[in-house]
Design a protein around this motif. Structure first.
Motif, PDB file in Angstrom:
ATOM      1  N   LEU A 295     -25.478 -65.788   2.787  1.00 21.88           N
ATOM      2  CA  LEU A 295     -24.907 -65.237   1.548  1.00 21.88           C
ATOM      3  C   LEU A 295     -25.571 -65.855   0.318  1.00 21.88           C
ATOM      4  O   LEU A 295     -25.853 -65.152  -0.662  1.00 21.88           O
ATOM      5  N   VAL A 296     -25.834 -67.153   0.367  1.00 23.01           N
ATOM      6  CA  VAL A 296     -26.507 -67.817  -0.760  1.00 23.01           C
ATOM      7  C   VAL A 296     -27.917 -67.265  -0.938  1.00 23.01           C
ATOM      8  O   VAL A 296     -28.366 -67.003  -2.063  1.00 23.01           O
ATOM      9  N   ALA A 297     -28.631 -67.074   0.172  1.00 24.94           N
ATOM     10  CA  ALA A 297     -29.993 -66.545   0.101  1.00 24.94           C
ATOM     11  C   ALA A 297     -30.001 -65.135  -0.494  1.00 24.94           C
ATOM     12  O   ALA A 297     -30.837 -64.809  -1.346  1.00 24.94           O
ATOM     13  N   VAL A 298     -29.056 -64.295  -0.057  1.00 22.00           N
ATOM     14  CA  VAL A 298     -28.980 -62.923  -0.577  1.00 22.00           C
ATOM     15  C   VAL A 298     -28.621 -62.936  -2.055  1.00 22.00           C
ATOM     16  O   VAL A 298     -29.205 -62.205  -2.871  1.00 22.00           O
ATOM     17  N   ALA A 299     -27.657 -63.787  -2.416  1.00 19.50           N
ATOM     18  CA  ALA A 299     -27.229 -63.860  -3.818  1.00 19.50           C
ATOM     19  C   ALA A 299     -28.367 -64.321  -4.726  1.00 19.50           C
ATOM     20  O   ALA A 299     -28.581 -63.772  -5.821  1.00 19.50           O
ATOM     21  N   LEU A 300     -29.132 -65.310  -4.289  1.00 19.40           N
ATOM     22  CA  LEU A 300     -30.249 -65.798  -5.102  1.00 19.40           C
ATOM     23  C   LEU A 300     -31.355 -64.758  -5.211  1.00 19.40           C
ATOM     24  O   LEU A 300     -32.007 -64.633  -6.257  1.00 19.40           O
ATOM     25  N   PHE A 301     -31.574 -64.004  -4.135  1.00 17.14           N
ATOM     26  CA  PHE A 301     -32.577 -62.938  -4.185  1.00 17.14           C
ATOM     27  C   PHE A 301     -32.177 -61.878  -5.217  1.00 17.14           C
ATOM     28  O   PHE A 301     -32.994 -61.452  -6.042  1.00 17.14           O
TER      29      PHE A 301
END
Length: 371
Positions: free
Chosen positions: A14-20
């Motif tokens: 979720l963090v990776a998707v949000a940062l992307f």
């Protein structure tokens, strides 16, 4: 939350998707040429890439079982704590019960139908090593028909660093035996599932290290004694086998070849034939070149008497780095050692390959052991 927790993996994704998404959203605003905009772009790119790498790393660790905890990952794993509530055997050895695990098969909560996994702590009287293990007791162990019968046993080892839980959660050793027993393709066998890293974080390669951990003694003497005194298992070598993948495979072959009085049968899934010497192992042999040669299995075949044991080795023609050495090992094997193999056309050094080999290898192992 633990390193292998699904919540940690989900959070990382979720963090990776949000940062992307945030990077795409803010990129037009950071398109200016001033130093603040440049630092903003660098920061967003760095954070996004690190989060993606973290998510991929956590997924790989959950799939292949490289590390069991954050302390294990950062090399800060602590020794086992003070032991309490021992069950003492007739000869004074000690084994502590830490709990039980359910088998993920039909009727998994009923030991007489599915078997049971005991989590125990083995205390090495001779080696001074204490290490946890998962002991799978097959359904027959709990059935009235077998109430007075002793069973054969197999020590099952992971690679390095590995986690013992991966042997039943990822490689499905108990589930595979349960299926083979249902088809009457092997004898019921107790599985003692461990990782070879019994002196973490050091990779001891199952060696009695001069002035260091006595790992070989732990596996060939202490473990067998503790387990046979607390379970209905035959004590002779014909009742004991050892099986492992990668580093565990090297350990399996070596312990059978060096200690036929302890293990009569061994299986190496993608095993090596000598111990590496690197930052994880340190100096395994204390400068003793003869000890180093004796732990090189290809050298041992050429220069030392062949032991009366059964060996099974596996490799792949494409994808495995040990293929040529495996064929050489097979060719050099002399009687009374008996050799068998599983050679795949292709397959890498990974769980997927070993899951393809385990059913046939476990069947072969179980049918070479008697109690």
């Amino acid at each position: 939350m633990g390193l292998t927790s699904k919540k940690v993996l989900l959070l990382a994704v979720l963090v990776a998707v949000a940062l992307f998404v945030l990077t795409v959203w803010l990129w037009p605003r950071l398109s200016k040429g001033n130093w603040r905009a440049v630092l903003g772009r660098v920061g967003l790119l760095l954070a996004t890439q690190l989060s993606i790498f973290a998510a991929i790393g956590l997924f790989a660790n959950n799939s292949f079982g490289f590390y069991a905890s954050w302390a294990d990952l950062f090399g800060q794993e602590q020794e086992p704590g003070v032991v309490t509530n021992y069950q003492t055997g007739p000869n004074g050895t000690k084994l502590e019960m830490l709990g039980t695990e359910r088998i993920s098969v039909q009727n998994g909560s009923r030991p007489a139908s599915a078997g049971r996994i005991d989590k125990v702590l083995i205390q090495g009287e001779h080696s001074g090593i204490a290490s946890p293990a998962f002991v799978y007791l097959p359904p027959q162990y709990f059935q009235k028909k077998y109430a007075k019968q002793k069973f054969p046993a197999a020590l099952v080892l992971t690679g390095y660093p590995g986690t013992a839980e991966a042997l039943y959660k990822k490689l499905h050793f108990p589930q595979t035996q349960h299926e083979l027993l249902g088809k009457h393709k092997m004898r019921p066998t107790v599985l003692v599932m461990m990782r070879p890293t019994v002196a973490p974080p050091r990779d001891t390669e199952c060696v009695d290290i001069p002035n260091g951990p006595q790992t070989e003694t732990f596996f060939t003497k202490d473990l067998r004694r503790d387990i046979t005194e607390h379970y209905r298992i035959g004590s002779q070598a014909k009742s004991w086998g050892v099986m492992g993948d990668s580093t565990g495979g090297y350990c399996a072959l070596k312990m059978a070849m060096r200690h036929p009085e302890a293990y009569s049968t061994a299986v190496a899934l993608s095993g090596a034939y000598k111990a590496p010497l690197d930052a994880t192992t340190g100096d395994l042999f204390g400068g003793n070149s003869q000890l180093q040669r004796e732990n090189n299995l290809l050298w041992r075949q050429r220069h030392m008497p062949a032991p009366p044991v059964n060996l099974l080795v596996t490799s792949s023609k494409q994808g495995e780095g040990n293929y040529h050495q495996t064929m050489r090992f097979i060719e050099q094997t002399k009687s009374p050692t008996r050799i068998s193999s599983i050679i795949l056309d292709s397959g890498g050094h990974n769980f997927n390959t070993w899951r393809r080999e385990i059913p046939a290898a476990l069947q072969w192992l179980g049918n070479h052991l008697t109690a």
